[in-house]
Each structure stands twice: as C-alpha cells, then as structure tokens.
Design a protein around this motif. Sequence first.
Motif, PDB file in Angstrom:
ATOM      1  N   GLU A 153       0.597  -1.324   0.272  1.00  0.00           N
ATOM      2  CA  GLU A 153      -0.425   0.223   0.020  1.00  0.00           C
ATOM      3  C   GLU A 153       0.698   1.254  -0.224  1.00  0.00           C
ATOM      4  OE1 GLU A 153      -2.213   0.133   3.308  1.00  0.00           O
ATOM      5  OE2 GLU A 153      -3.461  -1.588   2.492  1.00  0.00           O
ATOM      6  N   ALA A 154       2.419   0.887  -0.456  1.00  0.00           N
ATOM      7  CA  ALA A 154       3.237   2.285  -0.280  1.00  0.00           C
ATOM      8  C   ALA A 154       2.993   2.691   1.214  1.00  0.00           C
ATOM      9  CB  ALA A 154       2.918   3.004  -1.782  1.00  0.00           C
ATOM     10  N   ASP A 188       9.221   2.594  -5.540  1.00  0.00           N
ATOM     11  CA  ASP A 188       9.658   2.827  -7.269  1.00  0.00           C
ATOM     12  C   ASP A 188       8.627   4.452  -7.501  1.00  0.00           C
ATOM     13  OD1 ASP A 188       6.402   3.120  -6.767  1.00  0.00           O
ATOM     14  OD2 ASP A 188       5.556   1.464  -8.273  1.00  0.00           O
ATOM     15  N   ASP A 189       8.554   5.202  -8.883  1.00  0.00           N
ATOM     16  CA  ASP A 189       8.043   6.389  -8.875  1.00  0.00           C
ATOM     17  C   ASP A 189       7.282   6.906  -8.232  1.00  0.00           C
ATOM     18  OD1 ASP A 189      10.338   6.999 -10.393  1.00  0.00           O
ATOM     19  OD2 ASP A 189       8.964   6.990 -12.113  1.00  0.00           O
ATOM     20  N   ASP A 190       5.554   5.530  -7.221  1.00  0.00           N
ATOM     21  CA  ASP A 190       4.871   5.764  -7.096  1.00  0.00           C
ATOM     22  C   ASP A 190       4.873   5.627  -5.237  1.00  0.00           C
ATOM     23  OD1 ASP A 190       3.384   6.688  -9.694  1.00  0.00           O
ATOM     24  OD2 ASP A 190       3.066   4.812  -9.552  1.00  0.00           O
ATOM     25  N   GLY A 191       5.555   5.317  -4.592  1.00  0.00           N
ATOM     26  CA  GLY A 191       6.239   4.645  -3.687  1.00  0.00           C
ATOM     27  C   GLY A 191       5.878   3.429  -3.212  1.00  0.00           C
ATOM     28  N   TYR A 192       5.495   2.556  -4.716  1.00  0.00           N
ATOM     29  CA  TYR A 192       5.207   1.454  -4.033  1.00  0.00           C
ATOM     30  C   TYR A 192       6.541   0.564  -3.996  1.00  0.00           C
ATOM     31  CZ  TYR A 192       0.142   2.097  -4.404  1.00  0.00           C
ATOM     32  OH  TYR A 192      -1.064   2.352  -4.332  1.00  0.00           O
TER      33      TYR A 192
END
Length: 65
Positions: free
Chosen positions: A11-12, A27-31
């Motif tokens: 859930e990042a 990753d770039d989305d925080g995951y």
Amino acid sequence: MRIGVDPDVCEAHGQCSVVDFELFPLDDDGYSAVGPDREVPAGEEGTARIGVDACPVRALRVLSE
C-alpha cells in the motif's frame, strides 16, 4: 537470504525503505520495487528482517534463509 514483495498487498507506506533504501527501493509511485524474489547481500540479513517486519500490511516476506 531472499526476500520478495506481493505487489497486490503493498500500500506504499514506505516503512521498509526507511529501514534501508538500498535493500527496499521504491518505485516512482512509492510502492516497493523489491520484486518477487531478490537476493539480500551477505551481511545485510538482519537489516532485511527488520525491513520485512516494518511493513504494516505484511506485503514483504523472507523467501529463504
């Protein structure tokens, strides 16, 4: 030692990367970008266990010792 992440559970929260960003990149989305099967460098096993345990939703796991 090998670790992995279940991307359907992550859930990042990013708590793993707070422990060690090199072992637990995001990753770039925080995951988690650990992937399904990653080798832990020798001597980093303790840090890896702490990072796995830091995940509040248990998306990370130790695959083998």
